[in-house]
Design an enzyme around this catalytic site. Structure first.
Site, PDB file in Angstrom:
ATOM      1  N   SER A 173      29.107  41.391 -15.384  1.00 12.37           N
ATOM      2  CA  SER A 173      29.528  39.993 -16.168  1.00 12.37           C
ATOM      3  C   SER A 173      30.462  40.602 -17.530  1.00 12.37           C
ATOM      4  O   SER A 173      30.094  41.696 -18.077  1.00 12.37           O
ATOM      5  CB  SER A 173      28.423  39.413 -16.798  1.00 12.37           C
ATOM      6  OG  SER A 173      28.778  38.446 -17.805  1.00 12.37           O
ATOM      7  N   TYR A 209      20.624  40.773 -21.631  1.00 15.58           N
ATOM      8  CA  TYR A 209      21.333  40.129 -20.562  1.00 15.58           C
ATOM      9  C   TYR A 209      22.773  41.259 -20.481  1.00 15.58           C
ATOM     10  O   TYR A 209      23.121  41.836 -19.697  1.00 15.58           O
ATOM     11  CB  TYR A 209      21.800  39.019 -20.407  1.00 15.58           C
ATOM     12  CG  TYR A 209      22.716  38.356 -19.246  1.00 15.58           C
ATOM     13  CD1 TYR A 209      22.067  38.228 -18.318  1.00 15.58           C
ATOM     14  CD2 TYR A 209      24.111  38.284 -19.484  1.00 15.58           C
ATOM     15  CE1 TYR A 209      22.918  37.823 -17.089  1.00 15.58           C
ATOM     16  CE2 TYR A 209      24.846  37.702 -18.483  1.00 15.58           C
ATOM     17  CZ  TYR A 209      24.360  37.608 -17.447  1.00 15.58           C
ATOM     18  OH  TYR A 209      24.942  37.372 -16.208  1.00 15.58           O
ATOM     19  N   LYS A 213      24.040  44.307 -17.861  1.00 13.61           N
ATOM     20  CA  LYS A 213      25.250  44.093 -17.551  1.00 13.61           C
ATOM     21  C   LYS A 213      26.220  45.521 -17.550  1.00 13.61           C
ATOM     22  O   LYS A 213      27.082  45.507 -16.412  1.00 13.61           O
ATOM     23  CB  LYS A 213      26.000  42.706 -17.701  1.00 13.61           C
ATOM     24  CG  LYS A 213      25.306  41.560 -17.333  1.00 13.61           C
ATOM     25  CD  LYS A 213      25.511  41.541 -15.619  1.00 13.61           C
ATOM     26  CE  LYS A 213      24.456  41.031 -14.940  1.00 13.61           C
ATOM     27  NZ  LYS A 213      24.724  41.283 -13.517  1.00 13.61           N
TER      28      LYS A 213
END
Ligand SMILES: *[C@@H]1O[C@H](CO)[C@@H](O)[C@H](O)[C@H]1NC(C)=O
Ligand SMILES: *[C@@H]1O[C@H](CO)[C@@H](O)[C@H](O)[C@H]1NC(C)=O
Length: 331
Positions: A173, A209, A213
């Site tokens: 991401s 997060y 990623k």
């Protein structure tokens, strides 16, 4: 001339302009590769871009294995894909990415019952999972978004190698750019004090997060190095900002804001899946490995993402967090 209503009109015009720009910028996978005789595994395939990816593979004639956590949702996705593509060769198998044992069980089943694996798409991921421990004692976001994919790839690799030329596709991401990854802290449980902001909990989530990623990207470059000469390629991509359920667990006001912006500007799952499909199937990418893609184009690895020393250290840390046996390690 300056007035409030003019300002308002400019605001709308700029908003519409941005929307048109984003629509025009979206690229399409453009791949006509047929996948008859090939087997593809897509994790997190019951919704969002995972679902669209699996649907696309099925429409190309592949045997598609939907790796999902929830049986009802998995069945539903399987049924919809078979109905739409008329390809009956779509199955689902259950796996819970919060559990290493579950990932092992899934891999064991695949290794025992599938003849080949031509494409593995590590797509499953989630944000807003909070600051919890998994039953394996790991931080949940790191485990769901990275460690499980790391483990799964290790366990399936012998079969993926036998099926070569084959491809591993990791879905990262753009959030990776926010990461301030320190390897020792990869599995840390952030406390409020680490995050000096007025939205501490959400920020902690965002950091975990982002770290997970970035770990996806570092894993890809290091795995590509370790697999050089094997005819197994591994690449990673940014799908773009997408309207999926990935933020379904984000709390309160932040969710309302994300949802409002998402509805206006984010990609649909169909648009978001294009890069995954491109990287997994395009003939143009034969032999291309260790690269990062965005919007169906290769882009340069930036800053920390190209730090091979960091990649190696993260790898060693992940071996530990995934509780890999020494015989399972990739040299
Ligand atoms: C990918 O591209 C092919 C060829 O243009 C197209 O037929 C297919 O529908 C695309 N897949 C998706 C999910 O849009
Ligand atoms: C965020 O953390 C700081 C430091 O621990 C604390 O003073 C502040 O009240 C916290 N803010 C929120 C919204 O929890």
């Amino acid at each position: 001339m300056f007035c409030c209503s003019c300002l308002f009109i400019w605001f709308i015009v700029a908003g519409i302009g941005l929307k048109i720009y984003l629509k025009l910028r979206n690229r399409h996978n453009g791949s006509y590769t047929c996948l008859v005789g090939k087997t593809a595994i897509v994790t997190g395939a019951n919704t969002g871009i995972g679902y669209i990816t699996a649907l696309d593979f099925a429409s190309r004639g592949a045997r598609v294995i939907l790796a999902c956590r929830n049986e009802n949702k998995a069945k539903d996705a399987q049924w919809k894909i078979i109905k739409e593509t008329k390809n009956p060769n779509v199955i689902y198998k259950l796996v819970d990415m919060t559990s290493l044992e579950s990932v092992r069980g899934f891999a064991k089943d695949i290794n025992a019952n599938e003849e080949r694996i031509d494409i593995l798409v590590n797509n499953a991921g989630a944000g807003g999972l909070g600051n919890h421990k998994t039953i394996d004692g790991n931080q949940i976001t790191i485990q769901v978004n990275h460690i499980s994919a790391f483990l799964l790839t290790h366990l399936l690799l012998p079969k993926i190698k036998k099926s070569a030329p084959s491809r591993i596709v990791n879905v990262a991401s753009i959030a990776a750019r926010l990461s301030k990854l320190e390897v020792e802290k990869l599995n840390d449980f952030p406390t409020d004090n680490d995050f000096p902001t007025d939205v501490n909990a959400s920020w902690a989530d965002t950091q975990m997060y982002a770290n997970s990623k970035l770990a996806n990207i570092l894993f890809t470059t290091e795995l590509a190095t370790r697999l050089s000469g094997s005819d197994v390629t591994v690449n990673v991509l940014h799908p773009g900002a997408i309207k999926t359920e990935i933020f379904r667990r984000v709390p309160g006001i932040l969710k309302i804001i994300i949802d409002a912006l998402a509805n206006l500007y984010f990609k649909t799952p169909e648009e978001g899946a294009q890069t995954t499909i491109y990287v997994a199937t395009s003939n143009d990418l034969q032999g291309v490995t260790g690269k990062l893609f965005d919007n169906c184009k290769q882009i340069e690895l930036y800053g920390v993402a190209q730090n091979s020393d960091l990649a190696k250290k993260t790898w060693t840390k992940c071996e530990e967090l995934a509780k890999l046996k020494s015989t399972e390690k990739i040299k």
